[in-house]
Design a protein around this motif. Structure first.
Motif, PDB file in Angstrom:
ATOM      1  N   ARG A  88       0.833  -1.208   0.000  1.00 29.18           N
ATOM      2  CA  ARG A  88       0.000   0.000   0.000  1.00 29.18           C
ATOM      3  C   ARG A  88       0.872   1.265   0.000  1.00 29.18           C
ATOM      4  O   ARG A  88       0.614   2.234   0.717  1.00 29.18           O
ATOM      5  CB  ARG A  88      -0.955  -0.005   1.195  1.00 29.18           C
ATOM      6  CG  ARG A  88      -1.907  -1.189   1.210  1.00 29.18           C
ATOM      7  CD  ARG A  88      -2.849  -1.147   2.397  1.00 29.18           C
ATOM      8  NE  ARG A  88      -3.734   0.003   2.346  1.00 29.18           N
ATOM      9  CZ  ARG A  88      -4.888   0.044   1.692  1.00 29.18           C
ATOM     10  NH1 ARG A  88      -5.297  -1.018   1.003  1.00 29.18           N
ATOM     11  NH2 ARG A  88      -5.652   1.128   1.711  1.00 29.18           N
ATOM     12  N   GLU A 103      -0.796   4.736  -0.897  1.00 29.71           N
ATOM     13  CA  GLU A 103      -1.646   5.236   0.183  1.00 29.71           C
ATOM     14  C   GLU A 103      -0.803   5.778   1.333  1.00 29.71           C
ATOM     15  O   GLU A 103      -1.101   6.845   1.904  1.00 29.71           O
ATOM     16  CB  GLU A 103      -2.573   4.135   0.699  1.00 29.71           C
ATOM     17  CG  GLU A 103      -3.640   3.691  -0.294  1.00 29.71           C
ATOM     18  CD  GLU A 103      -3.165   2.586  -1.212  1.00 29.71           C
ATOM     19  OE1 GLU A 103      -1.930   2.362  -1.295  1.00 29.71           O
ATOM     20  OE2 GLU A 103      -4.025   1.947  -1.859  1.00 29.71           O
ATOM     21  N   LYS A 104       0.258   5.058   1.684  1.00 33.23           N
ATOM     22  CA  LYS A 104       1.119   5.489   2.789  1.00 33.23           C
ATOM     23  C   LYS A 104       1.811   6.811   2.480  1.00 33.23           C
ATOM     24  O   LYS A 104       1.971   7.660   3.368  1.00 33.23           O
ATOM     25  CB  LYS A 104       2.146   4.401   3.095  1.00 33.23           C
ATOM     26  CG  LYS A 104       1.529   3.156   3.720  1.00 33.23           C
ATOM     27  CD  LYS A 104       2.553   2.070   3.934  1.00 33.23           C
ATOM     28  CE  LYS A 104       1.900   0.842   4.553  1.00 33.23           C
ATOM     29  NZ  LYS A 104       2.851  -0.269   4.746  1.00 33.23           N
ATOM     30  N   GLN A 105       2.203   6.999   1.241  1.00 32.95           N
ATOM     31  CA  GLN A 105       2.866   8.252   0.880  1.00 32.95           C
ATOM     32  C   GLN A 105       1.901   9.431   0.946  1.00 32.95           C
ATOM     33  O   GLN A 105       2.276  10.526   1.387  1.00 32.95           O
ATOM     34  CB  GLN A 105       3.484   8.121  -0.523  1.00 32.95           C
ATOM     35  CG  GLN A 105       4.707   7.219  -0.538  1.00 32.95           C
ATOM     36  CD  GLN A 105       5.108   6.792  -1.932  1.00 32.95           C
ATOM     37  OE1 GLN A 105       4.502   7.206  -2.926  1.00 32.95           O
ATOM     38  NE2 GLN A 105       6.130   5.955  -2.032  1.00 32.95           N
ATOM     39  N   ALA A 139       1.377  10.119   4.590  1.00 33.92           N
ATOM     40  CA  ALA A 139       2.583  10.721   5.166  1.00 33.92           C
ATOM     41  C   ALA A 139       2.681  12.201   4.853  1.00 33.92           C
ATOM     42  O   ALA A 139       3.024  13.013   5.724  1.00 33.92           O
ATOM     43  CB  ALA A 139       3.821   9.988   4.655  1.00 33.92           C
ATOM     44  N   THR A 187       6.582   1.584   8.450  1.00 34.46           N
ATOM     45  CA  THR A 187       6.707   2.043   7.070  1.00 34.46           C
ATOM     46  C   THR A 187       6.038   3.390   6.851  1.00 34.46           C
ATOM     47  O   THR A 187       6.551   4.236   6.112  1.00 34.46           O
ATOM     48  CB  THR A 187       6.095   1.014   6.107  1.00 34.46           C
ATOM     49  OG1 THR A 187       4.751   0.707   6.530  1.00 34.46           O
ATOM     50  CG2 THR A 187       6.895  -0.274   6.098  1.00 34.46           C
ATOM     51  N   THR A 188       4.875   3.623   7.474  1.00 32.95           N
ATOM     52  CA  THR A 188       4.181   4.890   7.261  1.00 32.95           C
ATOM     53  C   THR A 188       4.926   6.044   7.918  1.00 32.95           C
ATOM     54  O   THR A 188       5.062   7.129   7.335  1.00 32.95           O
ATOM     55  CB  THR A 188       2.740   4.814   7.796  1.00 32.95           C
ATOM     56  OG1 THR A 188       2.081   3.685   7.209  1.00 32.95           O
ATOM     57  CG2 THR A 188       1.971   6.077   7.439  1.00 32.95           C
ATOM     58  N   GLU A 202       7.803   7.116   5.904  1.00 29.96           N
ATOM     59  CA  GLU A 202       7.382   8.020   4.825  1.00 29.96           C
ATOM     60  C   GLU A 202       7.108   9.424   5.369  1.00 29.96           C
ATOM     61  O   GLU A 202       7.343  10.417   4.680  1.00 29.96           O
ATOM     62  CB  GLU A 202       6.144   7.472   4.112  1.00 29.96           C
ATOM     63  CG  GLU A 202       6.390   6.197   3.322  1.00 29.96           C
ATOM     64  CD  GLU A 202       7.351   6.393   2.165  1.00 29.96           C
ATOM     65  OE1 GLU A 202       7.556   7.550   1.728  1.00 29.96           O
ATOM     66  OE2 GLU A 202       7.913   5.388   1.691  1.00 29.96           O
ATOM     67  N   GLY A 243       2.751   5.199  14.116  1.00 36.08           N
ATOM     68  CA  GLY A 243       2.413   4.210  13.111  1.00 36.08           C
ATOM     69  C   GLY A 243       1.865   3.005  13.858  1.00 36.08           C
ATOM     70  O   GLY A 243       2.467   2.561  14.835  1.00 36.08           O
ATOM     71  N   ASP A 303      -3.082   3.831   7.110  1.00 32.14           N
ATOM     72  CA  ASP A 303      -3.895   3.657   5.914  1.00 32.14           C
ATOM     73  C   ASP A 303      -5.167   2.898   6.281  1.00 32.14           C
ATOM     74  O   ASP A 303      -5.285   2.309   7.359  1.00 32.14           O
ATOM     75  CB  ASP A 303      -3.097   2.950   4.808  1.00 32.14           C
ATOM     76  CG  ASP A 303      -2.754   1.506   5.141  1.00 32.14           C
ATOM     77  OD1 ASP A 303      -3.680   0.670   5.135  1.00 32.14           O
ATOM     78  OD2 ASP A 303      -1.577   1.215   5.399  1.00 32.14           O
ATOM     79  N   THR A 332      -5.686   9.156   7.400  1.00 28.52           N
ATOM     80  CA  THR A 332      -5.844   7.903   6.675  1.00 28.52           C
ATOM     81  C   THR A 332      -6.062   8.208   5.200  1.00 28.52           C
ATOM     82  O   THR A 332      -6.026   9.371   4.784  1.00 28.52           O
ATOM     83  CB  THR A 332      -7.001   7.073   7.272  1.00 28.52           C
ATOM     84  OG1 THR A 332      -7.003   5.770   6.664  1.00 28.52           O
ATOM     85  CG2 THR A 332      -8.350   7.749   7.056  1.00 28.52           C
ATOM     86  N   ASP A 333      -6.279   7.172   4.389  1.00 29.00           N
ATOM     87  CA  ASP A 333      -6.471   7.407   2.958  1.00 29.00           C
ATOM     88  C   ASP A 333      -7.954   7.445   2.623  1.00 29.00           C
ATOM     89  O   ASP A 333      -8.816   7.108   3.432  1.00 29.00           O
ATOM     90  CB  ASP A 333      -5.736   6.351   2.126  1.00 29.00           C
ATOM     91  CG  ASP A 333      -6.237   4.949   2.379  1.00 29.00           C
ATOM     92  OD1 ASP A 333      -7.314   4.610   1.861  1.00 29.00           O
ATOM     93  OD2 ASP A 333      -5.556   4.198   3.101  1.00 29.00           O
TER      94      ASP A 333
END
Length: 259
Positions: free
Chosen positions: A74, A77-79, A82, A101-102, A105, A178, A214, A237-238
């Motif tokens: 994902r 979405e994470k970018q 972020a 990971t988020t 970013e 995160g 996300d 969130t996305d």
């Protein structure tokens, strides 16, 4: 599909199911059984799984995928999440970043902000994540504070009493979390209880708490509790988040930003 993508997918399937047959995996990935066998052998050499006759099972300690296998999940979405989180940070603030990971970013998005290109310091970043500290340490305008602790191979996060000792002596303007899961009733959670304990202390030391998650993380529960929903000021969130889910968080007093 590249080998790295196949390996990532195989590990995700194993974490979900606990056991995977070669023929089953070949259908899932759209590749030959011979390719799957080679991939499983390669992952077994890295001790990421245990090979069995006709397939593989989850390694005894791999209940959680290491960070290096999560980076492509994902990613778009994470970018977006972020960047939206980074936009909530004001110049000169002290920011706490957990691992993941988020949040990695988020660190990259902060580094790209033109209004944070200079300052004394432009930001103070406190993190227990070695990879985040490494990426930001080359930015002289950022003051980087790394907690002590013992490093977890899965997430590059420092945990334990040594991390607690640093965090108990600081205050933050904002903590960016995160999370593995965020549920209105059960709050924010992680896989590992030691990581959750450090994340919880970051929340306690911050004026405001932002969760970067996300939509796949929403409405889920995980083993190690971090904080109650009431402790979260903002959820970023996305746009795939279900409207009903967003509404429940807003009714609980959480500001929701969709990216």
């Amino acid at each position: 599909m590249s080998r790295a993508e196949r390996w990532q997918t195989l590990l995700e399937l194993l974490v979900e199911r606990g056991r995977l047959a070669v023929e089953e995996a070949a259908v899932e990935l759209g590749v030959s059984a011979a390719t799957v066998r080679r991939d499983l052998d390669g992952l077994a050499e890295q001790q990421m799984l245990v090979r069995t006759r006709g397939g593989a099972v989850v390694h005894g300690v791999s209940y959680e995928l290491p960070l290096r296998y999560k980076t492509a999940r994902r990613a778009t979405e994470k970018q977006r999440v972020a960047k939206a989180v980074a936009d909530l940070v004001a110049p000169g603030e002290a920011v706490g970043l957990t691992g993941g990971t988020t949040t990695t970013e988020v660190a990259r998005a902060l580094a790209l902000r033109g209004d944070l290109a200079s300052g004394a310091p432009a930001l103070t970043v406190v993190t227990n994540a070695l990879n985040i500290a490494s990426e930001l340490a080359v930015r002289p305008q950022f003051k980087i504070v790394v907690t002590g602790g013992v490093a977890r191979a899965q997430s590059y996060e420092l945990v334990g009493p040594l991390a607690d000792g640093v965090l108990e002596r600081i205050t933050l303007d904002v903590a960016v979390l995160g999370v593995v899961a965020l549920d209105v009733t059960h709050g924010a959670a992680a896989h590992d209880e030691a990581e959750a304990a450090v994340n919880r202390l970051l929340c306690e030391r911050a004026e405001r708490v932002v969760v970067a998650a996300d939509s796949s993380k929403l409405g889920r529960r995980a083993f190690a509790w971090i904080c109650a929903t009431e402790a979260v000021d903002t959820l970023v969130t996305d746009s795939a988040a279900a409207p009903a889910t967003v509404r429940r968080f807003e009714e609980a007093g959480v500001r929701v930003v969709t990216a």
